[in-house]
Design an enzyme around this catalytic site. Structure first.
Site, PDB file in Angstrom:
ATOM      1  N   LYS A 214      14.198   7.621   1.008  1.00 22.75           N
ATOM      2  CA  LYS A 214      14.326   8.286  -0.291  1.00 22.75           C
ATOM      3  C   LYS A 214      14.270   9.805  -0.170  1.00 22.75           C
ATOM      4  O   LYS A 214      14.801  10.513  -1.021  1.00 22.75           O
ATOM      5  CB  LYS A 214      13.217   7.821  -1.245  1.00 22.75           C
ATOM      6  CG  LYS A 214      13.427   6.411  -1.766  1.00 22.75           C
ATOM      7  CD  LYS A 214      12.499   6.127  -2.933  1.00 22.75           C
ATOM      8  CE  LYS A 214      12.577   4.685  -3.374  1.00 22.75           C
ATOM      9  NZ  LYS A 214      11.542   4.339  -4.348  1.00 22.75           N
TER      10      LYS A 214
ATOM     11  N   LYS B 147      18.550  -0.521  -7.257  1.00 22.74           N
ATOM     12  CA  LYS B 147      18.670   0.017  -8.612  1.00 22.74           C
ATOM     13  C   LYS B 147      19.429   1.338  -8.641  1.00 22.74           C
ATOM     14  O   LYS B 147      19.870   1.762  -9.689  1.00 22.74           O
ATOM     15  CB  LYS B 147      17.272   0.249  -9.201  1.00 22.74           C
ATOM     16  CG  LYS B 147      16.536  -1.007  -9.563  1.00 22.74           C
ATOM     17  CD  LYS B 147      15.389  -0.672 -10.503  1.00 22.74           C
ATOM     18  CE  LYS B 147      14.348  -1.760 -10.538  1.00 22.74           C
ATOM     19  NZ  LYS B 147      13.076  -1.355  -9.953  1.00 22.74           N
TER      20      LYS B 147
ATOM     21  N   LYS C 209      20.802  -3.429   1.076  1.00 19.66           N
ATOM     22  CA  LYS C 209      20.195  -4.284   0.036  1.00 19.66           C
ATOM     23  C   LYS C 209      20.701  -3.888  -1.351  1.00 19.66           C
ATOM     24  O   LYS C 209      21.023  -2.716  -1.584  1.00 19.66           O
ATOM     25  CB  LYS C 209      18.663  -4.219   0.108  1.00 19.66           C
ATOM     26  CG  LYS C 209      18.085  -2.933  -0.394  1.00 19.66           C
ATOM     27  CD  LYS C 209      16.564  -2.958  -0.534  1.00 19.66           C
ATOM     28  CE  LYS C 209      16.169  -1.600  -1.104  1.00 19.66           C
ATOM     29  NZ  LYS C 209      14.804  -1.270  -1.159  1.00 19.66           N
TER      30      LYS C 209
HETATM   31  P1  TYM Z   1      10.999  -2.255  -7.257  1.00 20.31           P
HETATM   32  O1  TYM Z   1      10.812  -1.802  -8.665  1.00 20.31           O
HETATM   33  O2  TYM Z   1      11.971  -1.526  -6.410  1.00 20.31           O
HETATM   34  O3  TYM Z   1      11.441  -3.788  -7.227  1.00 20.31           O
HETATM   35  C1  TYM Z   1      10.721  -4.805  -7.916  1.00 20.31           C
HETATM   36  C2  TYM Z   1      10.657  -6.041  -7.051  1.00 20.31           C
HETATM   37  O4  TYM Z   1      11.973  -6.473  -6.685  1.00 20.31           O
HETATM   38  C3  TYM Z   1      12.054  -6.646  -5.277  1.00 20.31           C
HETATM   39  N1  TYM Z   1      13.419  -6.319  -4.821  1.00 20.31           N
HETATM   40  C4  TYM Z   1      14.226  -7.177  -4.175  1.00 20.31           C
HETATM   41  N2  TYM Z   1      14.072  -8.461  -3.792  1.00 20.31           N
HETATM   42  C5  TYM Z   1      15.103  -9.054  -3.151  1.00 20.31           C
HETATM   43  N3  TYM Z   1      16.286  -8.431  -2.901  1.00 20.31           N
HETATM   44  C6  TYM Z   1      16.491  -7.148  -3.268  1.00 20.31           C
HETATM   45  N4  TYM Z   1      17.665  -6.546  -3.021  1.00 20.31           N
HETATM   46  C7  TYM Z   1      15.438  -6.455  -3.938  1.00 20.31           C
HETATM   47  N5  TYM Z   1      15.297  -5.201  -4.443  1.00 20.31           N
HETATM   48  C8  TYM Z   1      14.059  -5.146  -4.960  1.00 20.31           C
HETATM   49  C9  TYM Z   1      11.046  -5.663  -4.725  1.00 20.31           C
HETATM   50  O5  TYM Z   1      10.658  -6.011  -3.406  1.00 20.31           O
HETATM   51  C10 TYM Z   1       9.932  -5.781  -5.711  1.00 20.31           C
HETATM   52  O6  TYM Z   1       9.115  -6.889  -5.417  1.00 20.31           O
HETATM   53  N6  TYM Z   1       7.056  -0.411  -4.875  1.00 20.31           N
HETATM   54  C11 TYM Z   1       7.497  -1.480  -5.735  1.00 20.31           C
HETATM   55  C12 TYM Z   1       6.786  -1.533  -7.067  1.00 20.31           C
HETATM   56  C13 TYM Z   1       5.297  -1.598  -6.993  1.00 20.31           C
HETATM   57  C14 TYM Z   1       4.513  -2.731  -6.635  1.00 20.31           C
HETATM   58  C15 TYM Z   1       3.166  -2.325  -6.800  1.00 20.31           C
HETATM   59  C16 TYM Z   1       4.830  -4.002  -6.214  1.00 20.31           C
HETATM   60  C17 TYM Z   1       4.425  -0.617  -7.340  1.00 20.31           C
HETATM   61  N7  TYM Z   1       3.128  -1.035  -7.216  1.00 20.31           N
HETATM   62  C18 TYM Z   1       2.090  -3.215  -6.523  1.00 20.31           C
HETATM   63  C19 TYM Z   1       3.776  -4.892  -5.936  1.00 20.31           C
HETATM   64  C20 TYM Z   1       2.430  -4.488  -6.072  1.00 20.31           C
HETATM   65  C21 TYM Z   1       8.964  -1.283  -6.017  1.00 20.31           C
HETATM   66  O7  TYM Z   1       9.500  -0.226  -5.913  1.00 20.31           O
HETATM   67  O8  TYM Z   1       9.588  -2.351  -6.529  1.00 20.31           O
END
Ligand code: TYM
Length: 338
Positions: free
Chosen positions: A119, A203, A200
């Site tokens: 990032k 968003k 992958k």
């Molecule tokens: P975020 O907002 O990017 O994504 C939310 C969840 O979706 C999963 N994900 C995917 N799974 C499969 N294939 C994909 N292409 C894909 N893209 C995203 C992510 O792994 C996530 O589970 N850092 C985290 C948010 C966060 C969090 C936390 C998660 C903040 N604090 C505490 C768990 C516990 C994130 O950016 O997710």
């Protein structure tokens, strides 16, 4: 039941990767209404808006994005009497515990985070928040005595760091935090971009054609899947190294239709890519249809989402305060005189 916590950023529209890798599993793992686990609020889900502030964003859109995401999570099936849903910035302890954990996390380990490298790479200005992002994530998890964190495969390194921080804190200050572990989907733990299946699905708005949004109209879902990049040859075979495009579609099909990959390979033997893609599109459309229908209903009644988030904030606050008190005491800070 294990205490489960997970979060999602309101930083872009929810896509199929988010849904299959994370959200749908959160829904499935909720305890039954009325059970001890449900009353204890053992399933906790959070819209992590403080994380979304670490990269440039449009302030005027943040609140509505946060609300829309909470609405979508409810539409996906996170039910009020089975899980606790709240917005990260509504519970002050998240930022507060981050500061305390900042003194335990090291510069070196944060500097090794691959998501930070991705990032921050090529950016003119990188916020300190982006660097510290994984510590805030550790605070989210540790604040609720979390046992399990259901996430997509891309979060593995962050979860490992949260574990390391918990173990180090406990070692230095005495047993304070539960040491969490990540849990991952068996299929579709990493859904790939339809136009570039070695990257992958994400968003960021770089690849709209390669990203299926959960709220995309059925026709658009069909169009995106039909124009997905496939590989040379004609056989529908699972081989991520040689056939990343077809393998990704097979994973999506397996996850949305409930058919194991090995059975799907037999089902589409000799069928050709056209027929296969139509079946994938149909399965995806059916999978997201109920979410889309409930979303439309909930959108018409924003009061319901508000009430849920108010209750969620109150309940999360009470839980977090207990752990916060434990952490500040362990770290040796003077308790506030009463
Ligand atoms: P975020 O907002 O990017 O994504 C939310 C969840 O979706 C999963 N994900 C995917 N799974 C499969 N294939 C994909 N292409 C894909 N893209 C995203 C992510 O792994 C996530 O589970 N850092 C985290 C948010 C966060 C969090 C936390 C998660 C903040 N604090 C505490 C768990 C516990 C994130 O950016 O997710």
């Amino acid at each position: 039941m294990a205490r489960v916590f997970s979060g999602i950023q309101p930083s872009g529209d929810v896509h199929l990767g988010n849904y299959l890798g994370a959200i749908r599993r959160w829904v499935e793992e909720q305890p039954p209404a009325g059970s001890e686990a449900a009353l204890r609020r053992d399933a906790i889900h959070c819209v992590v808006d403080l994380h979304a502030m670490t990269v440039p964003y449009v302030p005027a859109e943040m609140a509505s994005r946060t609300l829309a995401l909470a609405t979508l999570l409810m539409a996906a099936g996170l039910e009020p009497d089975r899980s606790l849903l709240f917005v990260q910035s509504h519970v002050r302890a998240h930022a507060e515990l981050t500061w305390i954990l900042n003194s335990v996390a090291t510069f070196g380990e944060l500097n090794r985070m691959t998501q930070f490298k991705e990032k921050s790479g090529g950016q003119e200005s990188v916020s300190a928040g982006l660097f510290d992002y994984p510590v805030l994530m550790a605070a989210d998890i540790l604040l609720y005595d979390t046992d399990e964190v259901p996430v997509g495969d891309d979060q593995r390194q962050h979860i490992e760091l949260a574990r390391d921080i918990a173990i180090r804190f406990n070692h230095r200050f005495g047993k304070t935090f539960v040491v969490p572990k990540g849990t991952y989907a068996e299929v579709a733990a990493r859904v790939m971009d339809l136009q570039n299946p070695t990257r992958k699905m994400s968003k960021s708005e770089e690849s709209p054609q390669g990203t299926i949004l959960v709220l995309d109209p059925p026709k658009l879902i069909e169009k995106k899947i039909k124009s997905a990049v496939t590989d040379s040859g004609t056989d529908v075979r699972y081989d991520p190294a040689e056939k990343p495009g077809v393998s990704n579609l097979l994973e999506i099909y397996a996850a949305t239709s409930g058919t194991p990959i090995s059975k799907a390979e037999i089902e589409f033997e000799g069928a050709g890519y056209g027929k296969f893609k139509q079946a994938v599109a149909d399965a995806v459309i059916e999978c997201v249809r109920p979410v889309q229908e409930r979303y439309a209903a909930l959108e018409a009644d924003p009061g319901e989402v508000d009430r849920r988030l108010l209750r969620g904030a109150e309940e999360a606050d009470a839980k977090a305060e207990e752990v916060m008190a434990r952490a500040t005491r362990a770290a040796g800070l003077l308790p506030r005189p009463r």
